[in-house]
Design an enzyme around this catalytic site. Structure first.
Site, PDB file in Angstrom:
ATOM      1  N   GLY A  93     -32.878  16.629   8.922  1.00 24.31           N
ATOM      2  CA  GLY A  93     -31.374  17.488   8.566  1.00 24.31           C
ATOM      3  C   GLY A  93     -31.303  17.604  10.878  1.00 24.31           C
ATOM      4  O   GLY A  93     -31.678  17.068  11.086  1.00 24.31           O
ATOM      5  N   GLY A  95     -30.898  18.508  13.994  1.00 17.17           N
ATOM      6  CA  GLY A  95     -32.054  18.813  14.410  1.00 17.17           C
ATOM      7  C   GLY A  95     -31.336  19.537  15.895  1.00 17.17           C
ATOM      8  O   GLY A  95     -31.852  20.489  16.112  1.00 17.17           O
ATOM      9  N   GLY A 129     -33.782  20.860  20.687  1.00 20.42           N
ATOM     10  CA  GLY A 129     -32.719  20.342  20.059  1.00 20.42           C
ATOM     11  C   GLY A 129     -30.958  20.356  21.059  1.00 20.42           C
ATOM     12  O   GLY A 129     -30.259  20.480  21.289  1.00 20.42           O
ATOM     13  N   ARG A 182     -19.340  14.692  19.487  1.00 20.01           N
ATOM     14  CA  ARG A 182     -18.301  12.698  18.748  1.00 20.01           C
ATOM     15  C   ARG A 182     -17.731  13.162  18.098  1.00 20.01           C
ATOM     16  O   ARG A 182     -17.654  13.847  17.335  1.00 20.01           O
ATOM     17  CB  ARG A 182     -19.782  11.626  18.688  1.00 20.01           C
ATOM     18  CG  ARG A 182     -19.830  12.152  17.678  1.00 20.01           C
ATOM     19  CD  ARG A 182     -20.760  11.361  17.200  1.00 20.01           C
ATOM     20  NE  ARG A 182     -22.268  11.081  17.598  1.00 20.01           N
ATOM     21  CZ  ARG A 182     -23.059  11.684  16.979  1.00 20.01           C
ATOM     22  NH1 ARG A 182     -23.914  11.858  16.530  1.00 20.01           N
ATOM     23  NH2 ARG A 182     -24.359  11.095  18.030  1.00 20.01           N
ATOM     24  N   ARG A 189     -23.331  11.111   5.537  1.00 25.01           N
ATOM     25  CA  ARG A 189     -24.976  10.387   5.475  1.00 25.01           C
ATOM     26  C   ARG A 189     -25.563   9.394   4.323  1.00 25.01           C
ATOM     27  O   ARG A 189     -25.623  10.161   2.936  1.00 25.01           O
ATOM     28  CB  ARG A 189     -26.380  10.635   6.020  1.00 25.01           C
ATOM     29  CG  ARG A 189     -25.942  10.954   8.265  1.00 25.01           C
ATOM     30  CD  ARG A 189     -26.766  12.216   7.975  1.00 25.01           C
ATOM     31  NE  ARG A 189     -25.957  12.962   9.229  1.00 25.01           N
ATOM     32  CZ  ARG A 189     -26.787  12.233  10.326  1.00 25.01           C
ATOM     33  NH1 ARG A 189     -27.466  11.762  10.754  1.00 25.01           N
ATOM     34  NH2 ARG A 189     -26.039  12.994  11.291  1.00 25.01           N
ATOM     35  N   ASP A 257     -30.379   7.817   7.397  1.00 26.79           N
ATOM     36  CA  ASP A 257     -29.698   8.958   7.853  1.00 26.79           C
ATOM     37  C   ASP A 257     -28.841   8.520   8.861  1.00 26.79           C
ATOM     38  O   ASP A 257     -28.631   9.803   9.007  1.00 26.79           O
ATOM     39  CB  ASP A 257     -31.260  10.373   8.073  1.00 26.79           C
ATOM     40  CG  ASP A 257     -32.051   9.901   8.373  1.00 26.79           C
ATOM     41  OD1 ASP A 257     -32.875   8.440   8.208  1.00 26.79           O
ATOM     42  OD2 ASP A 257     -31.919  10.306   9.976  1.00 26.79           O
ATOM     43  N   ASN A 258     -29.004   7.038   9.485  1.00 26.06           N
ATOM     44  CA  ASN A 258     -28.094   7.039  10.238  1.00 26.06           C
ATOM     45  C   ASN A 258     -26.798   6.313  10.075  1.00 26.06           C
ATOM     46  O   ASN A 258     -26.732   5.601  11.092  1.00 26.06           O
ATOM     47  CB  ASN A 258     -28.914   6.323  11.702  1.00 26.06           C
ATOM     48  CG  ASN A 258     -29.837   7.240  12.554  1.00 26.06           C
ATOM     49  OD1 ASN A 258     -29.507   8.006  12.528  1.00 26.06           O
ATOM     50  ND2 ASN A 258     -30.944   7.159  13.128  1.00 26.06           N
ATOM     51  N   ASP A 267     -24.769   8.226  16.922  1.00 24.39           N
ATOM     52  CA  ASP A 267     -25.785   8.456  17.064  1.00 24.39           C
ATOM     53  C   ASP A 267     -25.991   7.163  17.736  1.00 24.39           C
ATOM     54  O   ASP A 267     -27.123   6.701  17.221  1.00 24.39           O
ATOM     55  CB  ASP A 267     -26.388   8.153  15.270  1.00 24.39           C
ATOM     56  CG  ASP A 267     -28.026   9.362  15.857  1.00 24.39           C
ATOM     57  OD1 ASP A 267     -28.051  10.079  16.977  1.00 24.39           O
ATOM     58  OD2 ASP A 267     -28.136  10.105  15.268  1.00 24.39           O
TER      59      ASP A 267
END
Length: 464
Positions: A93, A95, A129, A182, A189, A257-258, A267
């Site tokens: 998730g 992070g 993080g 960004r 996603r 997830d990207n 990313d």
């Protein structure tokens, strides 16, 4: 202190609220020791009405994360799962980032303003993080270069140095920390849908599908919304895969997830541009099997989109989804032809597939750099006939004669430059070294200006 964007074209949004509280958790940003403004993308800021912010206001919003007026009242760490190098991971998730704000661009498309390095969240696991300043600088270079080369990409909006010293295993430490912002056309996603399917939450899958179609694609759902959405994702991601190839770009980590459901690249971790057309070139040192190598990116993205289809299977029978998935190869081929001709500066002519095949064979056989080839042959006429006069290039020389130059293809002064604008690892490291060693940001600023000049020379990106 209340900073209020004043520009008339600032149009805040809160569309993500329609999916809450099921896909995110309210979080707070880290309280950084310092907030030193290092990069503000005024070109992107102007497009959303935020270019009028003073530096102090900019830092307050994008370093201290005070909410933008009318947008989200607090950051949201989004929840998702994903396949990472083909292994399913339900423990990921946001992070080290969050969704900070939403707004609309000049075309009335919804934009997400997300962060990286903004602090720990419930999904940080054992991470701190944080983002390294070097990682932020690399993301500037990746997004600027990709945007210039016509790739649909997120935009690096802001980099603020945080005054923290970070420990990392894969680069010299301690290293400087940064918070990045960004802009992209969605942080939803494929992994967002995978999480809902994993939890057998059909209601959430239906809401995600509706959100993607109505908010992100601005479409009215038809009688089969899941297949309709999958079709749009197939179209966008096939084009994305082709755009990577024509740019000579290797993302490095094409996990599910990207990949977002608008087919927009984002990313950037271990990315690289390959100097040569080398199908086996990889960007990530940990990609031991070359799963995401240059020549396998279309396969990887198609596989990821198939995982979206698997997730949507909970809502609809398989045949309609399979029909959409099977469109990917042909769409990818069409996009390769369109984008290759665009970068070459020629109008699509007779048999572009054969022309591209001969160009690639020529580059591979002669070890001609990708950027050199496109620069020399801009408009379909070699700038240096001697370099392409041997038998290796004979098939391409013959094929390119069937193509006419795009009007004004070589009008920009850039095309008279002796050396094409490139972005290879040695220059990335040199730009970072100047910052790290001497706090000299001049090489970065100069490179961004050079990239944007190339983008002007290439002109508006190819569209379907």
């Amino acid at each position: 202190m209340n900073q209020t964007p004043q520009a008339a074209n600032y149009r805040p949004a809160t569309e993500i609220d329609t999916l809450m509280p099921d896909i995110g958790d309210p979080v707070a940003a880290a309280d950084f020791p310092q907030t030193i403004l290092r990069y503000r993308n005024d070109r992107a800021a102007e497009s959303v009405g935020l270019d009028g912010l003073s530096d102090a206001e900019w830092i307050a919003h994008f370093g201290r994360f005070q909410p933008l007026e009318g947008s989200l009242p607090r950051p949201l760490a989004l929840r998702y799962h994903g396949h990472q190098f083909r292994h399913y991971n339900p423990d990921i998730g946001d992070g080290r980032g969050f969704l900070f704000a939403q707004m609309r661009d000049a075309d009335d498309r919804l934009l997400d303003m997300g962060t990286k390095g903004s602090g720990q969240t419930p999904y940080s696991r054992f991470g701190d993080g944080r983002l390294t300043l070097k990682g932020g600088v690399r993301e500037i270079l990746a997004t600027e270069m990709l945007e210039a080369l016509g790739v649909n990409t997120s935009k690096t909006f802001s980099i603020i140095e945080t005054g923290e010293a970070l420990e990392r295993n894969d680069e010299p430490s301690p290293t400087r920390g940064a918070a990045m912002v960004r802009l992209s056309h969605s942080h939803i996603r494929i992994g967002t849908f995978q999480r809902a399917a994993f939890h057998e939450d059909k209601a959430l899958l239906e809401r995600l599908t509706d959100y993607a179609l109505t908010r992100l694609y601005d479409e009215i759902p038809d009688d089969n919304p899941p297949a309709q959405l999958l079709g749009r994702v197939v179209e966008r991601t096939a084009d994305l895969a082709a755009s990577y190839m024509v740019a000579g770009f290797v993302h490095g980590v094409l996990n599910s997830d990207n990949i977002n459901v608008t087919g927009e690249s984002f990313d950037y971790g271990p990315w690289r541009f390959t100097p040569l057309w080398d199908a086996n070139f990889t960007a990530a040192y940990f990609d031991h099997n070359g799963l995401y190598a240059f020549g396998r990116q279309a396969e990887a993205i198609h596989w990821d989109v198939a995982q979206l289809a698997v997730s949507l299977r909970a809502l609809v029978e398989a045949p309609a989804l399979i029909e959409q998935l099977e469109r990917f190869p042909a769409l990818y081929g069409d996009a390769m032809q369109r984008r290759f001709c665009w970068r070459l500066g020629v109008e699509p002519g007779a048999d572009p597939g054969a022309m591209i095949e001969s160009a690639v064979r020529g580059m591979v056989t002669s070890a001609t750099p990708i950027d050199r080839f496109f620069h020399d042959w801009r408009g379909g006429v070699a700038g240096d006939d001697a370099a392409y006069g041997d038998a290796t290039w004979a098939p391409f020389r013959e094929a390119i004669q069937n193509f006419t130059a795009t009007p004004g293809a070589r009008n920009h002064a850039y095309w008279t430059d002796e050396t094409p604008c490139s972005m290879h690892i040695e220059e990335v490291e040199a730009i970072w070294s100047a910052i790290d060693r001497d706090d000299d940001w001049g090489p970065l600023s100069s490179k961004v200006a050079a990239i944007r000049r190339m983008g002007e020379a290439l002109g508006p990106k190819a569209t379907s």
